[in-house]
Scaffold this motif. Sequence first.
Motif, mmCIF file in Angstrom:
data_model
loop_
_atom_site.group_PDB
_atom_site.id
_atom_site.type_symbol
_atom_site.label_atom_id
_atom_site.label_comp_id
_atom_site.label_asym_id
_atom_site.label_seq_id
_atom_site.Cartn_x
_atom_site.Cartn_y
_atom_site.Cartn_z
ATOM 1 N N LEU A 161 1.078 9.324 40.149
ATOM 2 C CA LEU A 161 1.581 8.541 39.032
ATOM 3 C C LEU A 161 0.751 8.820 37.770
ATOM 4 O O LEU A 161 1.300 8.959 36.670
ATOM 5 N N HIS A 162 -0.541 8.934 37.940
ATOM 6 C CA HIS A 162 -1.430 9.251 36.813
ATOM 7 C C HIS A 162 -1.062 10.615 36.228
ATOM 8 O O HIS A 162 -1.021 10.782 35.003
ATOM 9 N N ALA A 163 -0.791 11.589 37.093
ATOM 10 C CA ALA A 163 -0.403 12.927 36.634
ATOM 11 C C ALA A 163 0.914 12.879 35.863
ATOM 12 O O ALA A 163 1.079 13.582 34.858
ATOM 13 N N LEU A 164 1.844 12.056 36.311
ATOM 14 C CA LEU A 164 3.105 11.901 35.574
ATOM 15 C C LEU A 164 2.853 11.342 34.180
ATOM 16 O O LEU A 164 3.430 11.803 33.196
ATOM 17 N N GLU A 165 1.983 10.353 34.124
ATOM 18 C CA GLU A 165 1.720 9.690 32.849
ATOM 19 C C GLU A 165 0.983 10.595 31.863
ATOM 20 O O GLU A 165 1.222 10.541 30.667
ATOM 21 N N HIS A 166 0.109 11.447 32.369
ATOM 22 C CA HIS A 166 -0.739 12.260 31.497
ATOM 23 C C HIS A 166 -0.365 13.741 31.504
ATOM 24 O O HIS A 166 -1.108 14.555 30.958
ATOM 25 N N GLY A 167 0.756 14.070 32.100
ATOM 26 C CA GLY A 167 1.191 15.470 32.130
ATOM 27 C C GLY A 167 1.708 15.913 30.777
ATOM 28 O O GLY A 167 1.917 15.123 29.863
ATOM 29 N N VAL A 171 7.245 15.088 29.542
ATOM 30 C CA VAL A 171 7.604 13.683 29.678
ATOM 31 C C VAL A 171 8.551 13.571 30.869
ATOM 32 O O VAL A 171 9.625 14.169 30.863
ATOM 33 N N PRO A 172 8.137 12.854 31.933
ATOM 34 C CA PRO A 172 8.993 12.759 33.128
ATOM 35 C C PRO A 172 10.237 11.927 32.832
ATOM 36 O O PRO A 172 10.205 11.018 31.999
ATOM 37 N N ASP A 173 11.320 12.252 33.537
ATOM 38 C CA ASP A 173 12.536 11.456 33.358
ATOM 39 C C ASP A 173 12.359 10.096 34.024
ATOM 40 O O ASP A 173 11.392 9.846 34.740
ATOM 41 N N GLY A 174 13.299 9.214 33.774
ATOM 42 C CA GLY A 174 13.212 7.848 34.295
ATOM 43 C C GLY A 174 13.168 7.779 35.798
ATOM 44 O O GLY A 174 12.429 6.972 36.375
ATOM 45 N N ILE A 175 13.928 8.645 36.478
ATOM 46 C CA ILE A 175 13.949 8.638 37.944
ATOM 47 C C ILE A 175 12.587 9.042 38.500
ATOM 48 O O ILE A 175 12.082 8.418 39.440
ATOM 49 N N ALA A 176 11.957 10.053 37.925
ATOM 50 C CA ALA A 176 10.633 10.489 38.394
ATOM 51 C C ALA A 176 9.602 9.381 38.189
ATOM 52 O O ALA A 176 8.771 9.125 39.070
ATOM 53 N N ARG A 177 9.669 8.707 37.036
ATOM 54 C CA ARG A 177 8.732 7.601 36.790
ATOM 55 C C ARG A 177 8.967 6.468 37.770
ATOM 56 O O ARG A 177 8.019 5.913 38.338
#
Length: 162
Positions: free
Chosen positions: A15-21, A24-30
Amino acid sequence: MTFLAPETRAALDALHALEHGEDVPDGIARLRGIRSLLAALDADPAALAAVRDALDSGSSWDEVSTAASLTPAAAKQRWAGDDAEIAARQEASRKRGQRPSSKPTDLPGLSVAEAAAKLGVTPQAIYLRVTRGQLRAETVELPDGRSYKRVFLDEPAESETS
């Protein structure tokens, strides 16, 4: 010092990697990341250890439940007792939660709806004929507690056979 289980730590890191990648991840990935972390945290032995530490240091079930955003009864259901008692409650809960996905197909006779369709009448007419003794019907109970009314068109009602 880390107190989270490796699975929980991995979900948190993902989750941290998604936030700081960079992307910008899509809504489903988040959403998947958030739900994965919540599920991992909920199952993490660290929560049970924290509850036991809190109780050992004099905290009440009310304080534990408030900290966990649960009712006192829910907190006790989740964490009271030793590991074997908790496991037994979880297993009993899983068993209660299991529901068959469909009606069994190997029951004797016809359902009320099937009998009504075959005779060209309403289900209410089938019930009336059963009450009057014109059709035989019985309730079949399965081992899991479900029961089904079954109608037997080719057999006379009990009162007609005697």
